[in-house]
Motif scaffolding. Structure first.
Motif, PDB file in Angstrom:
ATOM      1  N   LEU A 185       0.859  -1.187   0.000  1.00 37.26           N
ATOM      2  CA  LEU A 185       0.000   0.000   0.000  1.00 37.26           C
ATOM      3  C   LEU A 185       0.892   1.233   0.000  1.00 37.26           C
ATOM      4  N   THR A 237      -4.271   7.625   2.641  1.00 38.79           N
ATOM      5  CA  THR A 237      -5.163   7.037   3.640  1.00 38.79           C
ATOM      6  C   THR A 237      -5.612   5.668   3.138  1.00 38.79           C
ATOM      7  N   ALA A 238      -6.196   4.900   4.038  1.00 41.91           N
ATOM      8  CA  ALA A 238      -6.693   3.573   3.654  1.00 41.91           C
ATOM      9  C   ALA A 238      -7.712   3.727   2.524  1.00 41.91           C
ATOM     10  N   ASN A 281      -6.041   4.649  -0.787  1.00 39.95           N
ATOM     11  CA  ASN A 281      -5.379   3.470  -1.336  1.00 39.95           C
ATOM     12  C   ASN A 281      -6.384   2.554  -2.027  1.00 39.95           C
ATOM     13  N   LEU A 287     -14.282  -1.926   4.835  1.00 38.91           N
ATOM     14  CA  LEU A 287     -13.612  -1.252   5.962  1.00 38.91           C
ATOM     15  C   LEU A 287     -14.372  -1.540   7.255  1.00 38.91           C
ATOM     16  N   LEU A 289     -12.229  -1.164  10.292  1.00 41.87           N
ATOM     17  CA  LEU A 289     -11.357  -0.033   9.950  1.00 41.87           C
ATOM     18  C   LEU A 289     -12.130   1.240   9.578  1.00 41.87           C
ATOM     19  N   VAL A 318      -1.985   5.414   6.031  1.00 40.19           N
ATOM     20  CA  VAL A 318      -1.613   4.033   6.345  1.00 40.19           C
ATOM     21  C   VAL A 318      -0.331   3.979   7.186  1.00 40.19           C
ATOM     22  N   PHE A 330      -0.893   3.497  10.767  1.00 40.41           N
ATOM     23  CA  PHE A 330      -1.636   2.302  11.185  1.00 40.41           C
ATOM     24  C   PHE A 330      -0.748   1.367  12.004  1.00 40.41           C
ATOM     25  N   LYS A 346      -2.704  -2.501   9.025  1.00 35.32           N
ATOM     26  CA  LYS A 346      -2.105  -2.536   7.681  1.00 35.32           C
ATOM     27  C   LYS A 346      -2.418  -3.857   6.994  1.00 35.32           C
ATOM     28  N   THR A 373      -5.997  -3.917   5.819  1.00 37.90           N
ATOM     29  CA  THR A 373      -6.198  -3.066   4.626  1.00 37.90           C
ATOM     30  C   THR A 373      -5.591  -3.747   3.395  1.00 37.90           C
ATOM     31  N   ASN A 374      -4.455  -4.409   3.627  1.00 43.63           N
ATOM     32  CA  ASN A 374      -3.763  -5.120   2.552  1.00 43.63           C
ATOM     33  C   ASN A 374      -4.668  -6.203   1.949  1.00 43.63           C
TER      34      ASN A 374
END
Lengths: 248, 430
Positions: A90, A95-96, A99, A122, A127, A135, A138, A143, A146-147
């Motif tokens: 990422l 931000t998440a 991304n 999310l 999240l 990120v 985080f 992380k 989100t990944n």
């Protein structure tokens, strides 16, 4: 139909003395969670890289969801497959949410449907409050979660995860494993690598234990444990096949 | 198109969050250009606008000394100083002042210099008139050997400066000698023609003069001389644009290290569209940088007493040049980012290579004044192609057609660098 078929795969990197993969073969049907297990240097990451098309095999055949992993089908294979690499792939300064919008756009997704999907995921991964946080700020677990979301935005049939729970706390791990079960319950296949054998025993329908570029054994964890009298769990089975010697 | 637009948006977010990167891209070049234009202003003015004090010791007190002093003053480049602290300057004082570095130059006009010139002119005229069968008895004194106007230079004075002074004084001497000779010829001719003494025409020797006109491609007059601003603003703008190699290479290596590049490659669709988005963004940044520097040259530098940057007539050609330089700089950044594995390696190589390419490419000092063998290498630098194109537009009144070879070279090199980067990247997959 088989989700993945790997036949007699060989890979020798330029300048390497030993081949990394030496006739690797395994397959598993759709709708299963399969663990690809092996000590360090066994060739797991190379196998996953070949499955993804980012490394070329020296020889052998790979079929993903019925599609041959060659130049003519590479784009189609990418569409049916979602990859969660070992690295947090990422942009740390985004931000998440940014991304996920970016990677969604790269998959050709846009507009309300993409935004809705991102917000749902999310929320599912806990999240939603951190959606607009960079990120880089985080925790490891955030992380990792989100990944995973970045790899499933396009609803892949097959999800490949390279050590998705490495370095995360118990709560995050539990959330990730619960997600994998739910994802699998929708009929999707999951191939994942891990050094956490208790976790693999708990979640996998099948495991493939490999070392030195070859498959040592493949089967359901319970059956493998039963077959070997001296083994009480998957870790015993793993040590039985790969030995006690420490790897570099 | 979605991939390209998404990449442009992503790069914008990344840039705006990197405050240090923003400063490096926009504030540092403004500071660099301002500093370079100011400190290089004096050397550029050396023989154009700067006035030098010139110590003059007049032991002659005759017409030669008067003519030399008037001539030097009239040139506008010299302040004639013949007294110091209220005392008439002597040869010893002048020599000491120059040796001490207080003054760059002193000239000493020897006693009897004018008399010597007069005597020499008289001798020539007597000779001529006698050969024409007439008599002439202008007074001639015995010729004095080794009578020289002495020039003392500060030992640190540049060779070109010495040469310019030497030529000017030599010119004044010749003028005085010629004028005196012509006056005496005229005088003799008048004395022989008793019928028209008052209406005898003056002898005009200068039949052909010199006139300086700047030539331009499209025959439009451009009233520009190469000065500090005219050289430094475009030159250091190009340097700053090429310095984009550092953020681009760093950006590419970071993407490779943090795995985001891997994810982009795992997503179906052409990576070329993502790369094109990235390139478009950074070329855009380069063009913005270029025009920001131009604004500095037009509005900020004049506030510091420097000349205003003068642009050429063809603004489309100027824009095309900025885009081509930006394209070459971005392609170089992508190549460096592809070839090197760590940001440190890329940073060091990128920075040093740009400094070398700029030094030999005429960014620091104009290529024309470098040794010939360095000029040969310099002409291979993409920075010199860019600067040459800008000079063609700004100083020589060039148009798009005129700069086509330079921008063609820039684009050709960019495509070659991108080709190498693609080849290296492909080899990594194998």
């Amino acid at each position: 139909m088989n989700s993945i078929v790997v036949k007699n795969l060989y890979k020798t990197y330029a300048g390497a003395l030993q081949p990394t993969l030496q006739g690797l073969s395994f397959s598993f049907p759709e709708g299963k969670i399969v663990g690809l297990l092996g000590p360090n240097g066994a060739g797991k990451t190379t196998t996953i890289s070949i499955l993804c098309g980012i490394v070329k095999a020296s020889s052998g055949e790979v079929t993903v969801c019925g599609l041959s992993q060659d130049a003519s089908h590479r784009e189609q294979v990418k569409r049916v497959m979602g990859i969660v690499p070992q690295q947090i792939a990422l942009f740390p300064q985004l931000t998440a949410y940014e991304n996920l919008v970016y990677f969604g756009n790269l998959y050709g997704l846009k507009g309300k449907s993409l935004r809705g999907k991102i917000l749902d995921y999310l929320e599912a991964f806990g999240l939603e409050k951190a959606a607009h946080k960079e990120v880089i700020k985080f925790s490891g677990g955030m992380k990792r979660r989100t990944n995973i979301i970045a790899a499933i935005l396009h609803d892949p049939e097959l999800l490949i995860l390279d050590e998705p729970t490495a370095g995360v706390d118990v709560q995050s791990r539990s959330m990730i494993l619960r997600f994998l079960r739910e994802y699998n319950a929708k009929g999707n296949s999951v191939l994942y690598t891990s050094h956490l054998l208790e976790e693999a025993q708990q979640i996998c329908d099948e495991v493939v234990i490999m070392d030195e570029g070859k498959v040592l054994v493949q089967g359901e964890p319970g059956i493998l444990i039963q077959t070997l009298n001296e083994c009480r769990n998957l870790e015993d089975v793993f040590l039985h096949y790969t030995g006690e010697a420490v790897r570099d | 198109m979605l991939r390209l637009l998404a990449t442009l948006r992503k790069e914008w977010f990344l840039l705006t969050r990197d405050k240090a990167g923003l400063a490096l891209l926009f504030i540092m070049p403004v500071v660099l250009i301002t500093v370079m234009a100011v400190i290089q202003d004096a050397p550029f003015k050396d023989y154009q606008e700067v006035k030098f004090d010139i110590l003059t010791v007049d032991n002659d007190q005759g017409r030669l000394a008067k003519h030399i002093k008037e001539g030097l003053s009239a040139s506008g480049q010299f302040n004639i100083i013949d007294t110091l602290n209220g005392e008439v300057l002597t040869q010893a004082v002048a020599l000491k002042k120059v040796n001490d570095g207080d003054y760059k130059i002193a000239i000493v006009i020897p006693k009897g210099a004018t008399a010597n010139i007069v005597s020499n002119a008289n001798s020539i005229v007597n000779n001529l008139v006698q050969r024409m069968g007439m008599s002439s008895q202008l007074p001639v004194k015995e010729k004095q050997d080794s009578l020289n106007v002495w020039i003392y230079f500060d030992p640190a004075a540049k060779k070109t400066f010495k040469s310019a002074i030497h030529q000017s004084l030599d010119n004044f001497l010749t003028q005085v000698e010629t004028n005196m000779l012509l006056e005496r010829i005229q005088m003799q001719l008048k004395s022989k023609d008793s019928t028209a003494q008052d209406s005898f025409p003056a002898i005009q020797l200068k039949a052909v003069g010199l006139k300086e006109v700047a030539t331009t491609t499209d025959h439009k007059q451009i009233d520009v001389v190469s000065n500090s601003v005219q050289h430094n603003v475009p030159a250091w703008s190009i340097f700053a644009m090429f310095f984009i190699v550092i953020p681009i290479a760093g950006n590419m290596i970071r993407e490779r290290e943090d795995g985001s590049l891997l994810r982009m490659k795992l997503i179906p669709g052409s990576y070329l569209a993502i790369l094109a988005g990235k390139m478009l963004f950074f070329v855009g940044i380069c063009v913005v940088q270029f025009y920001l520097m131009i604004l500095v040259g037009i509005y900020l530098l004049p506030l510091m007493g420097l000349p205003k940057l003068v642009l050429g007539h063809d603004h489309i050609a100027s824009f095309a040049t900025a885009v081509s330089i930006g394209f070459a700089a971005t392609a170089y950044g992508i190549l460096v980012g592809t070839l090197f594995k760590t940001p440190n390696q890329a940073l060091n190589f990128g920075a040093i290579s740009i400094v070398i390419l700029s030094a030999i490419g005429g960014i620091w000092i104009p290529l024309e004044i470098m040794p010939e063998h360095i000029q040969m290498f310099g002409r291979m630098s993409p920075l010199s192609w860019g600067l040459d194109a800008i000079n063609d537009i700004y100083l020589r009144g060039g148009n798009l057609w005129k700069i086509l070879p330079d921008i063609g070279r820039l684009i050709g090199l960019s495509l070659a660098m991108l080709g190498i980067a693609a080849w290296v990247e492909k080899r990594r997959i194998a």
